[in-house]
Design a protein around this motif. Structure first.
Motif, mmCIF file in Angstrom:
data_model
loop_
_atom_site.group_PDB
_atom_site.id
_atom_site.type_symbol
_atom_site.label_atom_id
_atom_site.label_comp_id
_atom_site.label_asym_id
_atom_site.label_seq_id
_atom_site.Cartn_x
_atom_site.Cartn_y
_atom_site.Cartn_z
ATOM 1 N N SER A 167 0.935 -1.310 0.006
ATOM 2 C CA SER A 167 -0.150 -0.094 0.094
ATOM 3 C C SER A 167 1.026 1.232 -0.104
ATOM 4 O O SER A 167 1.870 1.337 0.822
ATOM 5 C CB SER A 167 -0.736 -0.018 1.098
ATOM 6 O OG SER A 167 -1.620 1.139 1.206
ATOM 7 N N LEU A 168 0.533 2.178 -0.747
ATOM 8 C CA LEU A 168 1.376 3.400 -0.743
ATOM 9 C C LEU A 168 0.415 4.527 -0.111
ATOM 10 O O LEU A 168 -0.888 4.630 -0.360
ATOM 11 C CB LEU A 168 1.399 3.952 -2.317
ATOM 12 C CG LEU A 168 2.247 5.226 -2.387
ATOM 13 C CD1 LEU A 168 3.520 5.193 -1.680
ATOM 14 C CD2 LEU A 168 2.207 5.528 -3.978
ATOM 15 N N ALA B 99 -6.889 -11.810 6.717
ATOM 16 C CA ALA B 99 -7.540 -10.570 6.853
ATOM 17 C C ALA B 99 -7.884 -9.922 5.748
ATOM 18 O O ALA B 99 -9.071 -9.471 5.604
ATOM 19 C CB ALA B 99 -6.981 -9.656 7.913
ATOM 20 N N SER B 100 -6.909 -9.565 4.800
ATOM 21 C CA SER B 100 -7.107 -8.666 3.625
ATOM 22 C C SER B 100 -7.944 -9.544 2.702
ATOM 23 O O SER B 100 -8.846 -9.010 2.109
ATOM 24 C CB SER B 100 -5.723 -8.763 3.001
ATOM 25 O OG SER B 100 -5.111 -9.795 2.477
ATOM 26 N N ILE C 223 -2.005 -2.844 11.055
ATOM 27 C CA ILE C 223 -2.063 -1.577 10.061
ATOM 28 C C ILE C 223 -1.511 -2.440 8.872
ATOM 29 O O ILE C 223 -2.063 -2.140 7.646
ATOM 30 C CB ILE C 223 -1.336 -0.561 10.312
ATOM 31 C CG1 ILE C 223 -1.555 0.537 9.493
ATOM 32 C CG2 ILE C 223 0.446 -0.841 10.394
ATOM 33 C CD1 ILE C 223 -2.872 0.981 9.335
ATOM 34 N N TRP C 224 -0.951 -3.340 8.728
ATOM 35 C CA TRP C 224 -0.240 -3.872 7.558
ATOM 36 C C TRP C 224 -1.352 -4.980 7.022
ATOM 37 O O TRP C 224 -1.227 -5.360 5.748
ATOM 38 C CB TRP C 224 0.917 -4.632 7.697
ATOM 39 C CG TRP C 224 1.210 -5.694 8.857
ATOM 40 C CD1 TRP C 224 0.589 -6.619 9.121
ATOM 41 C CD2 TRP C 224 1.553 -5.237 10.172
ATOM 42 N NE1 TRP C 224 0.940 -7.105 10.377
ATOM 43 C CE2 TRP C 224 1.609 -6.068 11.050
ATOM 44 C CE3 TRP C 224 2.385 -3.912 10.581
ATOM 45 C CZ2 TRP C 224 2.163 -6.098 12.535
ATOM 46 C CZ3 TRP C 224 2.950 -3.846 11.799
ATOM 47 C CH2 TRP C 224 2.928 -5.026 12.821
ATOM 48 N N ASP C 225 -2.303 -5.520 7.930
ATOM 49 C CA ASP C 225 -3.362 -6.235 7.180
ATOM 50 C C ASP C 225 -4.205 -5.304 6.554
ATOM 51 O O ASP C 225 -5.063 -5.910 5.648
ATOM 52 C CB ASP C 225 -4.075 -6.782 8.391
ATOM 53 C CG ASP C 225 -3.149 -7.952 9.136
ATOM 54 O OD1 ASP C 225 -2.508 -8.796 8.517
ATOM 55 O OD2 ASP C 225 -3.091 -8.002 10.558
ATOM 56 N N ILE C 226 -4.602 -4.109 6.824
ATOM 57 C CA ILE C 226 -5.589 -3.517 6.261
ATOM 58 C C ILE C 226 -5.185 -2.370 5.346
ATOM 59 O O ILE C 226 -5.885 -1.666 4.725
ATOM 60 C CB ILE C 226 -6.374 -2.757 7.223
ATOM 61 C CG1 ILE C 226 -5.771 -1.616 8.249
ATOM 62 C CG2 ILE C 226 -7.180 -4.022 8.350
ATOM 63 C CD1 ILE C 226 -6.683 -0.987 9.250
ATOM 64 N N TRP D 220 -8.042 -1.165 2.409
ATOM 65 C CA TRP D 220 -8.623 -0.079 2.823
ATOM 66 C C TRP D 220 -8.957 0.844 1.609
ATOM 67 O O TRP D 220 -10.128 1.373 1.290
ATOM 68 C CB TRP D 220 -7.876 0.864 3.785
ATOM 69 C CG TRP D 220 -8.642 1.985 4.279
ATOM 70 C CD1 TRP D 220 -9.470 2.093 5.258
ATOM 71 C CD2 TRP D 220 -8.547 3.314 3.867
ATOM 72 N NE1 TRP D 220 -9.981 3.322 5.759
ATOM 73 C CE2 TRP D 220 -9.490 4.169 4.760
ATOM 74 C CE3 TRP D 220 -8.039 4.107 2.838
ATOM 75 C CZ2 TRP D 220 -9.661 5.423 4.758
ATOM 76 C CZ3 TRP D 220 -8.252 5.507 2.663
ATOM 77 C CH2 TRP D 220 -8.984 6.029 3.776
ATOM 78 N N ALA D 221 -8.048 1.027 0.707
ATOM 79 C CA ALA D 221 -8.188 1.685 -0.546
ATOM 80 C C ALA D 221 -9.019 0.828 -1.682
ATOM 81 O O ALA D 221 -10.032 1.496 -2.054
ATOM 82 C CB ALA D 221 -6.795 1.996 -1.141
#
Length: 290
Positions: free
Chosen positions: A104-105, A195-196, A217-220, A224-225
């Motif tokens: 994710s960026l 999770a993803s 945070i690295w799971d979502i 999220w985007a």
């Protein structure tokens, strides 16, 4: 002149394909060990993390990096990548072919691009998202031919389902949230262990919802985007906002309990049925605020 977002997408695709090829070769042949938080890790996780971080540093040397297996402190940089080199390590280690590579960026602490690859399934999701419609009109963020928002599976546009709940529709839970279900529940229940992917299935229109009690945070970050670009509703199950992330904070032990549903109208349907998930997640030792 090469489009900035074309470069970002091509980088994500190329990097995930390279890492995925090696992980497929490792799949079923690696031993797992237990980390301090009780989760599993393999040499494949460590290799993939190192490979992705080195690739980012080579192509985007000015960008920060936060990774599950590396640095957990969010950097004070305008652009930052958050990566999960192997989401679903337990599945990977036990021979279950549902696991993912997530990139994710972030721009100023908020995700603007997500890419998730599931090599065993041949599925590659990506999406562009911008919560503030005017943000890309200024000179700080590169202009692009890509549309914001937009979400794709293998380069085909995806949208969340518009169906009403029924006993022939699916809803995904994680192992730590399933005990919080209130019955009768209107959909069939599934538990995938990633999770993803729980949330991506909502974005693709395959399920009507999913809930995760303890995602990091690295799971979502990437989903999220993608989820929101596909038209689904993201509902944090705690009062603190997720984004923007704050530079200098350690996100290693913070969890983000989350409900995702296919359309905003279904929040009122499902939220009362999983209301205890947020409280449960904060009672677990590995979910202390960072």
């Amino acid at each position: 002149m090469t489009d900035f977002w074309d470069t970002v997408l091509t980088f994500a695709e190329t990097t995930a394909a390279k890492v995925g090829k090696q992980l497929i070769a490792d799949f079923g042949f690696v031993q797992a060990s237990e980390k301090a938080d009780g989760s599993l890790i393999t040499q494949s996780d460590k290799w993939a993390d190192r490979e992705i971080r080195e690739s980012i540093a080579s192509v985007f040397p000015e960008h920060g990096i936060l990774s599950e297996e590396g640095e957990h402190i969010f950097p004070d940089s305008e652009w930052c990548w958050i990566i999960d080199p192997l989401d679903g390590t337990t599945n990977f280690a036990r021979g279950i072919p549902i696991w993912a590579i997530s990139l994710s960026l972030f721009y100023r602490g908020t995700p603007v691009f997500g890419y998730v690859s599931l090599p065993p399934l041949g599925q590659n999701f990506h999406g562009f998202w911008n919560e503030q419609p005017d943000a890309f009109s200024n000179s700080l963020i590169p202009q692009s031919r890509h549309l914001f928002p937009s979400a794709f599976l293998n380069h085909r546009p995806i949208l969340a389902s518009s169906d009403a709940p029924s006993s022939n529709h699916f809803f995904s839970f994680c192992s730590r949230s399933i005990s919080a279900i209130k019955h009768p529940f209107p959909c069939k229940i599934r538990m995938l262990g990633v999770a993803s992917y729980n949330f991506l299935m909502v974005a693709a229109g395959w399920t009507l919802g999913g809930v995760e009690a303890t995602p990091k945070i690295w799971d979502i970050a990437a989903v999220w985007a993608i989820v929101q670009a596909a038209g689904a509703a993201w509902v944090p199950l705690e009062s603190e906002p997720i984004f923007p992330l704050k530079p200098g904070l350690d996100y290693s032990s913070r969890c983000f309990p989350t409900l995702v549903v296919s359309q905003p109208e279904l929040v009122s349907v499902f939220l009362p049925l999983i209301q205890g998930v947020g409280e449960r997640s904060q009672s677990l030792d590995n979910c202390r605020l960072g």
